[in-house]
Scaffold this active site. Structure first.
Site, PDB file in Angstrom:
ATOM      1  N   LYS A  14       0.836  -1.205   0.000  1.00 54.86           N
ATOM      2  CA  LYS A  14       0.000   0.000   0.000  1.00 54.86           C
ATOM      3  C   LYS A  14       0.877   1.264   0.000  1.00 54.86           C
ATOM      4  O   LYS A  14       2.097   1.185   0.167  1.00 54.86           O
ATOM      5  CB  LYS A  14      -0.915  -0.028   1.226  1.00 54.86           C
ATOM      6  CG  LYS A  14      -1.921  -1.184   1.180  1.00 54.86           C
ATOM      7  CD  LYS A  14      -2.769  -1.181   2.438  1.00 54.86           C
ATOM      8  CE  LYS A  14      -3.761  -2.308   2.446  1.00 54.86           C
ATOM      9  NZ  LYS A  14      -4.568  -2.301   3.687  1.00 54.86           N
ATOM     10  N   TYR A  54     -11.989  -3.048  -3.527  1.00 51.67           N
ATOM     11  CA  TYR A  54     -12.497  -3.103  -2.156  1.00 51.67           C
ATOM     12  C   TYR A  54     -14.026  -3.126  -2.097  1.00 51.67           C
ATOM     13  O   TYR A  54     -14.608  -2.726  -1.088  1.00 51.67           O
ATOM     14  CB  TYR A  54     -11.962  -1.915  -1.352  1.00 51.67           C
ATOM     15  CG  TYR A  54     -10.500  -2.018  -1.007  1.00 51.67           C
ATOM     16  CD1 TYR A  54     -10.037  -2.976  -0.108  1.00 51.67           C
ATOM     17  CD2 TYR A  54      -9.563  -1.153  -1.560  1.00 51.67           C
ATOM     18  CE1 TYR A  54      -8.691  -3.072   0.218  1.00 51.67           C
ATOM     19  CE2 TYR A  54      -8.213  -1.234  -1.237  1.00 51.67           C
ATOM     20  CZ  TYR A  54      -7.793  -2.206  -0.344  1.00 51.67           C
ATOM     21  OH  TYR A  54      -6.463  -2.296  -0.012  1.00 51.67           O
ATOM     22  N   ARG A  90      -0.945 -14.697   3.811  1.00 49.85           N
ATOM     23  CA  ARG A  90      -1.640 -13.953   4.876  1.00 49.85           C
ATOM     24  C   ARG A  90      -0.933 -14.130   6.223  1.00 49.85           C
ATOM     25  O   ARG A  90      -0.860 -13.195   7.017  1.00 49.85           O
ATOM     26  CB  ARG A  90      -3.103 -14.359   4.943  1.00 49.85           C
ATOM     27  CG  ARG A  90      -3.836 -13.828   3.711  1.00 49.85           C
ATOM     28  CD  ARG A  90      -5.318 -13.950   3.757  1.00 49.85           C
ATOM     29  NE  ARG A  90      -5.989 -13.293   4.859  1.00 49.85           N
ATOM     30  CZ  ARG A  90      -6.423 -12.037   4.866  1.00 49.85           C
ATOM     31  NH1 ARG A  90      -6.206 -11.257   3.829  1.00 49.85           N
ATOM     32  NH2 ARG A  90      -7.080 -11.559   5.889  1.00 49.85           N
ATOM     33  N   ASN A 117      -1.515  -0.318   7.247  1.00 51.55           N
ATOM     34  CA  ASN A 117      -0.969  -1.630   7.598  1.00 51.55           C
ATOM     35  C   ASN A 117      -0.097  -2.267   6.512  1.00 51.55           C
ATOM     36  O   ASN A 117       0.003  -3.475   6.421  1.00 51.55           O
ATOM     37  CB  ASN A 117      -2.083  -2.571   8.066  1.00 51.55           C
ATOM     38  CG  ASN A 117      -3.068  -2.911   6.971  1.00 51.55           C
ATOM     39  OD1 ASN A 117      -2.944  -2.488   5.831  1.00 51.55           O
ATOM     40  ND2 ASN A 117      -4.076  -3.699   7.321  1.00 51.55           N
ATOM     41  N   HIS A 120      -1.811  -5.445   1.396  1.00 44.87           N
ATOM     42  CA  HIS A 120      -3.056  -6.187   1.212  1.00 44.87           C
ATOM     43  C   HIS A 120      -2.664  -7.572   0.726  1.00 44.87           C
ATOM     44  O   HIS A 120      -1.741  -7.713  -0.082  1.00 44.87           O
ATOM     45  CB  HIS A 120      -3.931  -5.511   0.143  1.00 44.87           C
ATOM     46  CG  HIS A 120      -5.014  -6.418  -0.366  1.00 44.87           C
ATOM     47  ND1 HIS A 120      -6.208  -6.576   0.286  1.00 44.87           N
ATOM     48  CD2 HIS A 120      -5.041  -7.262  -1.435  1.00 44.87           C
ATOM     49  CE1 HIS A 120      -6.943  -7.451  -0.382  1.00 44.87           C
ATOM     50  NE2 HIS A 120      -6.249  -7.892  -1.420  1.00 44.87           N
ATOM     51  N   GLU A 131      -8.735 -10.671  -7.981  1.00 47.19           N
ATOM     52  CA  GLU A 131      -7.811  -9.548  -7.815  1.00 47.19           C
ATOM     53  C   GLU A 131      -6.712  -9.568  -8.875  1.00 47.19           C
ATOM     54  O   GLU A 131      -6.345  -8.525  -9.414  1.00 47.19           O
ATOM     55  CB  GLU A 131      -7.226  -9.571  -6.399  1.00 47.19           C
ATOM     56  CG  GLU A 131      -8.272  -9.266  -5.343  1.00 47.19           C
ATOM     57  CD  GLU A 131      -7.827  -9.509  -3.911  1.00 47.19           C
ATOM     58  OE1 GLU A 131      -8.574  -9.114  -3.004  1.00 47.19           O
ATOM     59  OE2 GLU A 131      -6.747 -10.088  -3.683  1.00 47.19           O
TER      60      GLU A 131
END
Length: 154
Positions: A14, A54, A90, A117, A120, A131
């Site tokens: 990000k 999103y 993840r 954070n 993604h 995606e």
């Protein structure tokens, strides 16, 4: 049954991660884990593109601020391939809330706030494929690395 070495995941650094110069370290972590980078690009997505990405969060109170933040600078989009890539990716990122992420995870090592954070990561194989199609309409590369037989049980 042979392991599925063709699972793919979408990982995006990000704007906070790009601005802080963390792209190289994040790539290195995935490479050291044994994943293969099959697509990557620096991008400045528009509002419509981000809203599509999103879409599952639309209607949440934080949505407008999140979109504004994601428009604040470039992102680094990547597709990684490997064994159990979505779940493992993840785990490598850590919890969405960095304060709940353990040391050694990307968010645990570099982030403090949920809204900043660093990365993604796809949350399912199905969402990863959606995606990947959204961010890489031109497709991804397929190639074989010489060490694949050393990394995977083929």
């Amino acid at each position: 049954m042979a392991p599925n070495i063709r699972e793919r995941t979408y990982i995006m650094v990000k704007p906070d991660g790009v601005d802080r110069g963390l792209v190289g370290d994040i790539i290195a972590r995935f490479e050291r884990r044994g994943f293969k980078l099959i697509a990557a690009k620096l991008a400045s997505p528009g509002k419509e593109h981000l809203e599509k990405h999103y879409a599952d969060l639309m209607g949440k109170p934080f949505f407008p601020g999140m979109i504004q933040y994601m428009l604040s600078g470039p992102v680094f989009a990547m597709v990684w391939e490997g064994l159990d890539a979505v779940k493992t990716g993840r785990v490598m990122l850590g919890a969405t809330n960095p304060l709940e992420s353990g040391p050694g995870t990307i968010r645990g090592d570099y982030a403090l706030a949920v809204g900043r954070n660093i990365c993604h990561g796809s949350d399912s194989v199905e969402n990863a494929e959606k995606e990947i199609a959204l961010w890489f309409p031109e497709g991804v590369l397929q190639y074989t690395r010489s060490q694949e037989s050393k990394v995977f049980e083929i």
